[in-house]
Design a protein around this motif. Structure first.
Motif, short mmCIF file in Angstrom:
data_model
loop_
_atom_site.label_atom_id
_atom_site.label_comp_id
_atom_site.label_asym_id
_atom_site.label_seq_id
_atom_site.Cartn_x
_atom_site.Cartn_y
_atom_site.Cartn_z
N PHE A 31 59.47 59.60 43.93
CA PHE A 31 58.46 60.37 43.86
C PHE A 31 57.42 60.03 43.52
O PHE A 31 56.98 58.99 42.82
N VAL A 32 56.76 60.91 43.16
CA VAL A 32 54.65 61.21 42.87
C VAL A 32 54.25 62.41 42.21
O VAL A 32 54.10 61.66 41.38
N THR A 75 66.12 55.21 52.41
CA THR A 75 65.87 53.86 50.73
C THR A 75 64.12 55.08 51.13
O THR A 75 63.49 54.29 52.22
N ALA A 76 63.60 54.68 49.59
CA ALA A 76 62.38 55.36 49.90
C ALA A 76 61.49 54.58 48.81
O ALA A 76 62.20 54.40 47.89
N GLN A 77 60.17 54.95 49.45
CA GLN A 77 59.57 54.02 48.51
C GLN A 77 57.72 55.03 47.74
O GLN A 77 57.34 55.48 49.23
N ALA A 78 57.72 55.44 46.49
CA ALA A 78 55.80 55.55 46.17
C ALA A 78 55.03 54.93 47.12
O ALA A 78 54.87 54.12 47.03
N LEU A 79 54.55 55.55 47.58
CA LEU A 79 52.72 55.19 47.77
C LEU A 79 51.59 55.53 47.08
O LEU A 79 51.22 56.87 48.34
N VAL A 80 50.92 55.57 46.00
CA VAL A 80 49.87 56.25 45.82
C VAL A 80 48.55 56.22 45.43
O VAL A 80 48.41 54.43 45.02
N LEU A 81 47.29 56.14 46.33
CA LEU A 81 46.53 55.67 46.06
C LEU A 81 45.07 56.10 45.77
O LEU A 81 45.40 57.35 45.37
#
Length: 499
Positions: A214-215, A493-499
């Motif tokens: 989640f973001v 499967t999920a992973q957050a990626l915030v740049l």
């Protein structure tokens, strides 16, 4: 330190109808700068760092649109009763906690369902006294509309057989369970967390969500004032890993007006909604129903905030640019809220505000079209445990329960959440519940209400963004927030990626 520009190379679902799928995304300064093929974006930014995720799927970042964020963080350290199948199992878990808890210290836990415990009636304090005579115990039902307490907790609150029911609540006899507002009598005796504990709870909840992909999150006001203050403090310190849209309890609205609180977009924390409760919940038999009510003869539930109050304070909220957000589970509660919202629609539309109903769980067919233009904030994961209760307690409402496809077809904006700590913010389980309608026993509840994987993704990303007025989130296009979720496959499967 990351390079000023980054190219993410991955199969990308943008949720932008103009360009729904691309190979790569160019990011800089926390924003999407361009989308297209990997070769095109590398040519535009030859010195950009390249993140090669060609074996993964990239989508807009997930948002839990209904969570009690700090309460959830606190629950991670409490007695977990989710899935408990008997009173004996509850007793064993409470007894185990007493071994490591100083005498006289409160024991807290939650997550049980009466139906899963095999109970046809409310449990008593005496059952908890057997394993915890020297520690006050408070256990929250899964829906948090009922508490089960022991005698030490009752004594701390001064509750006896002669204590009258408080307004908006019920003390069950024989003593042991408290419904709706009656729980506040015991909750008021709990020691208040310190500032450091509030911060720890907030960080634990936010970090857990981030670890699940989640973001962002919408946190729902059923918490003490220290909870949102802790989230704000994390944001001010640069320690908040999520974007948070927070709701204010309507009881604090006048105080907020005096302080000049109004919608203030920007940053990772903002006040956005004002929360109301039209009724209770299914599992606690407090959802507000049209006649004939519950099939077991337990009545028509408990109405809470009256419609006139929702209209009056809803107008005040709209004047501040804030969104009225109303919990409604039973079919009568939803009818009454829709009636109230009919009076609020002109003012809301003039301010560009989308009125919200939380849960919208059991609906009459004639009320579903009335959701057009509203946000239906729903929690598919609850279907898995609720379906057996619906067949037993509300067979006449089964066709209109968790009516995701009908609401979507009617023009409502779906926004998915978990209601954690009521249920875990489990992405895989949410996708499964919405796309299969399978309950915990392997039976399907109203299969015609299934929605597709892509519908679920929209309702987990763009839907919450539209509900919060975030035009820069839940979509991947130039100018959008560079906040994504990476998947091995959609719904897994999920992973957050915030740049």
């Amino acid at each position: 330190m990351r390079a000023p520009l980054t190219v993410i190379h991955a199969r990308t679902l943008t949720l932008d109808d103009a360009l729904p799928e691309v190979q790569a995304v160019l990011v800089g300064g926390g924003r999407v700068l361009a989308v297209g093929s990997a070769d095109e974006l590398r040519a535009q930014a030859p010195r950009a760092e390249v993140l090669d995720h060609r074996d993964l799927l990239l989508t807009p970042g997930l948002c839990d649109a209904h969570i009690h964020l700090v309460m959830y963080g606190a629950s991670l350290g409490e007695v977990n009763l989710a899935g408990a199948r008997s009173v004996a199992e509850v007793q064993a878990k409470v007894a185990q906690r007493t071994v490591t808890t100083p005498t006289g210290t409160w024991i807290r836990g939650g997550g049980f369902l009466l139906s899963e415990l095999g109970l046809g009636d409310y449990p008593t304090a005496a059952l908890l006294d057997e394993v915890s005579p020297h520690h006050p115990v408070i256990l929250y039902s899964r829906d948090h509309h009922m508490t089960w307490v022991n005698s030490a907790a009752l004594r701390a609150a001064g509750i006896t057989d002669a204590t009258a029911d408080p307004e908006g609540g019920k003390i069950v006899h024989p003593l042991g369970c408290l419904l709706e507002g009656a729980s506040d009598l015991v909750v008021a005796q709990l020691p208040s967390p310190t500032e450091a504990e509030w911060l720890a709870h907030a960080k634990a909840g936010a970090d857990d969500l981030t670890s699940r992909g989640f973001v962002s999150a919408h946190t729902m006001a059923y918490e003490e004032p220290g909870a949102p203050r802790a989230v704000q403090t994390l944001a001010a310190r640069g320690e908040l890993p999520l974007r948070v849209w927070a709701c204010l309890p309507h009881q604090r609205l006048e105080h907020a007006r005096e302080l000049g609180l109004a919608l203030a977009p920007g940053g990772l924390f903002q006040w956005g909604g004002v929360k109301f409760f039209a009724d209770g919940a299914l599992g606690s038999r407090t959802a507000w129903l049209h006649a004939p009510g519950f099939a077991d003869g337990s009545g028509t539930g408990i109405p809470l905030d009256p419609p006139e109050l929702i209209v009056e304070r809803g107008r005040q909220a709209i004047d501040l640019g804030l969104t009225p957000v109303t919990h409604a589970i039973g079919d009568r509660a939803n009818t009454e809220v829709l009636d109230a919202y009919d009076q609020l629609r002109p003012a809301a539309e003039a301010r560009g505000i989308r009125l919200r109903i939380e849960h919208a769980q059991h609906l009459r067919p004639q009320d579903i079209p009335r959701f057009r233009g509203l946000t239906a904030s729903v929690q598919p994961i609850h279907l898995q445990a609720d379906a057996p209760m619906i067949r037993t307690l509300l067979p006449h409402l089964e066709a209109g329960s968790y009516a995701f496809k009908s609401l979507q077809d009617a023009g409502a904006i779906l926004a998915l959440g978990s209601d954690a700590p009521v249920a875990p913010p489990d992405v895989r389980a949410t996708f499964a519940a919405a796309t299969t309608r399978l309950d915990d026993g392997g039976r399907r509840l109203t299969p015609g209400e299934t929605i597709s994987d892509l519908d679920v993704l929209r309702a987990y990303t763009r839907g919450p963004a539209l509900a919060a007025g975030w035009n820069d989130e839940g979509i991947i296009r130039p100018g959008a927030r560079a906040a994504f979720t990476l998947w091995d496959r959609l719904g897994a499967t999920a992973q957050a990626l915030v740049l």
